[in-house]
Design a protein around this motif. Structure first.
Motif, PDB file in Angstrom:
ATOM      1  N   GLY A   1       0.767  -1.240   0.000  1.00 32.42           N
ATOM      2  CA  GLY A   1       0.000   0.000   0.000  1.00 32.42           C
ATOM      3  C   GLY A   1       0.796   1.287   0.000  1.00 32.42           C
ATOM      4  O   GLY A   1       0.231   2.366  -0.062  1.00 32.42           O
ATOM      5  N   VAL A   2       2.124   1.210   0.049  1.00 32.94           N
ATOM      6  CA  VAL A   2       2.987   2.399   0.064  1.00 32.94           C
ATOM      7  C   VAL A   2       3.735   2.484  -1.263  1.00 32.94           C
ATOM      8  O   VAL A   2       4.384   1.515  -1.678  1.00 32.94           O
ATOM      9  CB  VAL A   2       3.996   2.330   1.240  1.00 32.94           C
ATOM     10  N   ILE A   3       3.645   3.637  -1.935  1.00 32.04           N
ATOM     11  CA  ILE A   3       4.333   3.824  -3.215  1.00 32.04           C
ATOM     12  C   ILE A   3       5.840   3.830  -2.975  1.00 32.04           C
ATOM     13  O   ILE A   3       6.355   4.659  -2.215  1.00 32.04           O
ATOM     14  CB  ILE A   3       3.903   5.139  -3.901  1.00 32.04           C
ATOM     15  N   VAL A   4       6.536   2.895  -3.641  1.00 33.27           N
ATOM     16  CA  VAL A   4       7.987   2.792  -3.490  1.00 33.27           C
ATOM     17  C   VAL A   4       8.723   2.986  -4.810  1.00 33.27           C
ATOM     18  O   VAL A   4       9.945   3.059  -4.836  1.00 33.27           O
ATOM     19  CB  VAL A   4       8.400   1.437  -2.866  1.00 33.27           C
ATOM     20  N   GLY A   5       7.970   3.046  -5.914  1.00 29.93           N
ATOM     21  CA  GLY A   5       8.625   3.175  -7.204  1.00 29.93           C
ATOM     22  C   GLY A   5       7.622   3.243  -8.331  1.00 29.93           C
ATOM     23  O   GLY A   5       6.450   3.587  -8.125  1.00 29.93           O
ATOM     24  N   GLY A   6       8.085   2.900  -9.512  1.00 28.66           N
ATOM     25  CA  GLY A   6       7.234   2.928 -10.684  1.00 28.66           C
ATOM     26  C   GLY A   6       7.646   1.868 -11.680  1.00 28.66           C
ATOM     27  O   GLY A   6       8.763   1.343 -11.628  1.00 28.66           O
ATOM     28  N   VAL A   7       6.734   1.552 -12.566  1.00 32.36           N
ATOM     29  CA  VAL A   7       7.011   0.663 -13.689  1.00 32.36           C
ATOM     30  C   VAL A   7       6.529   1.400 -14.925  1.00 32.36           C
ATOM     31  O   VAL A   7       5.373   1.835 -14.990  1.00 32.36           O
ATOM     32  CB  VAL A   7       6.283  -0.695 -13.536  1.00 32.36           C
ATOM     33  N   VAL A   8       7.421   1.586 -15.889  1.00 33.64           N
ATOM     34  CA  VAL A   8       7.080   2.358 -17.078  1.00 33.64           C
ATOM     35  C   VAL A   8       7.510   1.628 -18.347  1.00 33.64           C
ATOM     36  O   VAL A   8       8.489   0.885 -18.364  1.00 33.64           O
ATOM     37  CB  VAL A   8       7.728   3.765 -17.064  1.00 33.64           C
ATOM     38  N   ARG A   9       6.731   1.885 -19.384  1.00 33.99           N
ATOM     39  CA  ARG A   9       7.042   1.348 -20.710  1.00 33.99           C
ATOM     40  C   ARG A   9       8.157   2.204 -21.307  1.00 33.99           C
ATOM     41  O   ARG A   9       8.127   3.442 -21.212  1.00 33.99           O
ATOM     42  CB  ARG A   9       5.775   1.420 -21.576  1.00 33.99           C
ATOM     43  N   GLU A  10       9.129   1.548 -21.923  1.00 37.48           N
ATOM     44  CA  GLU A  10      10.221   2.277 -22.579  1.00 37.48           C
ATOM     45  C   GLU A  10      10.065   2.139 -24.086  1.00 37.48           C
ATOM     46  O   GLU A  10       9.754   1.057 -24.589  1.00 37.48           O
ATOM     47  CB  GLU A  10      11.573   1.719 -22.133  1.00 37.48           C
ATOM     48  N   THR A  11      10.247   3.259 -24.788  1.00 40.13           N
ATOM     49  CA  THR A  11      10.089   3.275 -26.233  1.00 40.13           C
ATOM     50  C   THR A  11      11.253   4.008 -26.888  1.00 40.13           C
ATOM     51  O   THR A  11      11.971   4.765 -26.241  1.00 40.13           O
ATOM     52  CB  THR A  11       8.772   3.975 -26.639  1.00 40.13           C
ATOM     53  N   THR A  12      11.381   3.782 -28.185  1.00 40.92           N
ATOM     54  CA  THR A  12      12.358   4.537 -28.965  1.00 40.92           C
ATOM     55  C   THR A  12      11.766   5.913 -29.269  1.00 40.92           C
ATOM     56  O   THR A  12      10.583   6.159 -29.010  1.00 40.92           O
ATOM     57  CB  THR A  12      12.656   3.826 -30.300  1.00 40.92           C
ATOM     58  N   ALA A  13      12.575   6.790 -29.850  1.00 43.81           N
ATOM     59  CA  ALA A  13      12.089   8.123 -30.226  1.00 43.81           C
ATOM     60  C   ALA A  13      10.932   8.017 -31.208  1.00 43.81           C
ATOM     61  O   ALA A  13      10.048   8.865 -31.221  1.00 43.81           O
ATOM     62  CB  ALA A  13      13.224   8.945 -30.821  1.00 43.81           C
ATOM     63  N   GLY A  14      10.892   6.940 -31.991  1.00 44.14           N
ATOM     64  CA  GLY A  14       9.815   6.736 -32.952  1.00 44.14           C
ATOM     65  C   GLY A  14       8.579   6.083 -32.358  1.00 44.14           C
ATOM     66  O   GLY A  14       7.585   5.883 -33.040  1.00 44.14           O
ATOM     67  N   GLY A  15       8.636   5.721 -31.077  1.00 44.09           N
ATOM     68  CA  GLY A  15       7.478   5.144 -30.406  1.00 44.09           C
ATOM     69  C   GLY A  15       7.438   3.633 -30.343  1.00 44.09           C
ATOM     70  O   GLY A  15       6.480   3.063 -29.834  1.00 44.09           O
ATOM     71  N   ALA A  16       8.474   2.952 -30.836  1.00 45.50           N
ATOM     72  CA  ALA A  16       8.490   1.487 -30.790  1.00 45.50           C
ATOM     73  C   ALA A  16       8.828   1.008 -29.374  1.00 45.50           C
ATOM     74  O   ALA A  16       9.736   1.539 -28.726  1.00 45.50           O
ATOM     75  CB  ALA A  16       9.520   0.941 -31.771  1.00 45.50           C
ATOM     76  N   LEU A  17       8.077   0.028 -28.896  1.00 43.66           N
ATOM     77  CA  LEU A  17       8.300  -0.526 -27.568  1.00 43.66           C
ATOM     78  C   LEU A  17       9.651  -1.225 -27.501  1.00 43.66           C
ATOM     79  O   LEU A  17       9.972  -2.055 -28.345  1.00 43.66           O
ATOM     80  CB  LEU A  17       7.189  -1.519 -27.222  1.00 43.66           C
ATOM     81  N   THR A  18      10.446  -0.873 -26.475  1.00 39.49           N
ATOM     82  CA  THR A  18      11.740  -1.534 -26.280  1.00 39.49           C
ATOM     83  C   THR A  18      11.750  -2.382 -25.017  1.00 39.49           C
ATOM     84  O   THR A  18      12.652  -3.190 -24.828  1.00 39.49           O
ATOM     85  CB  THR A  18      12.892  -0.512 -26.212  1.00 39.49           C
ATOM     86  N   GLY A  19      10.775  -2.188 -24.131  1.00 36.71           N
ATOM     87  CA  GLY A  19      10.721  -2.973 -22.902  1.00 36.71           C
ATOM     88  C   GLY A  19      10.072  -2.183 -21.784  1.00 36.71           C
ATOM     89  O   GLY A  19       9.405  -1.173 -22.019  1.00 36.71           O
ATOM     90  N   TRP A  20      10.272  -2.674 -20.561  1.00 35.50           N
ATOM     91  CA  TRP A  20       9.689  -2.075 -19.360  1.00 35.50           C
ATOM     92  C   TRP A  20      10.769  -1.912 -18.307  1.00 35.50           C
ATOM     93  O   TRP A  20      11.718  -2.694 -18.259  1.00 35.50           O
ATOM     94  CB  TRP A  20       8.579  -2.971 -18.821  1.00 35.50           C
ATOM     95  N   CYS A  21      10.615  -0.897 -17.465  1.00 34.97           N
ATOM     96  CA  CYS A  21      11.583  -0.634 -16.406  1.00 34.97           C
ATOM     97  C   CYS A  21      10.856  -0.504 -15.069  1.00 34.97           C
ATOM     98  O   CYS A  21       9.896   0.271 -14.957  1.00 34.97           O
ATOM     99  CB  CYS A  21      12.354   0.648 -16.703  1.00 34.97           C
TER     100      CYS A  21
END
Length: 86
Positions: A19-39
């Protein structure tokens, strides 16, 4: 310890531990918008001994969101609540 991901926007989640925010998970993309993974990333660069498991460094990268949630012990994804206007 239970992790949950709270959706903020498409490709962006707050990472909560018990229940306590400790971080984040975000989608990573190239400058052109292609998915490269998650962090998955902690908000604070804590000493290794005090980082929540399974974090052994501040950032971890994954090829898919499913791989990230599995690594976080099967973290549950919680969608943003719908808002009702009166």
């Amino acid at each position: 310890m239970r992790y949950t991901l709270h959706q903020l926007a498409a490709g962006s989640y707050d990472l909560a531990l018990d229940g306590v925010i400790v971080g984040g998970v975000v989608r990573e993309t190239t400058a052109g918008g292609a998915l490269t993974g998650w962090c998955a990333e902690l908000l604070e660069d804590l000493p290794v001994a005090t980082r929540p498991r399974p974090f052994d460094c501040v950032e971890h990268r994954f090829p898919t969101l499913e791989a990230a949630t599995a690594w976080l012990g099967g973290a549950r994804i919680v969608s943003a609540p719908s808002l009702h206007l009166n």
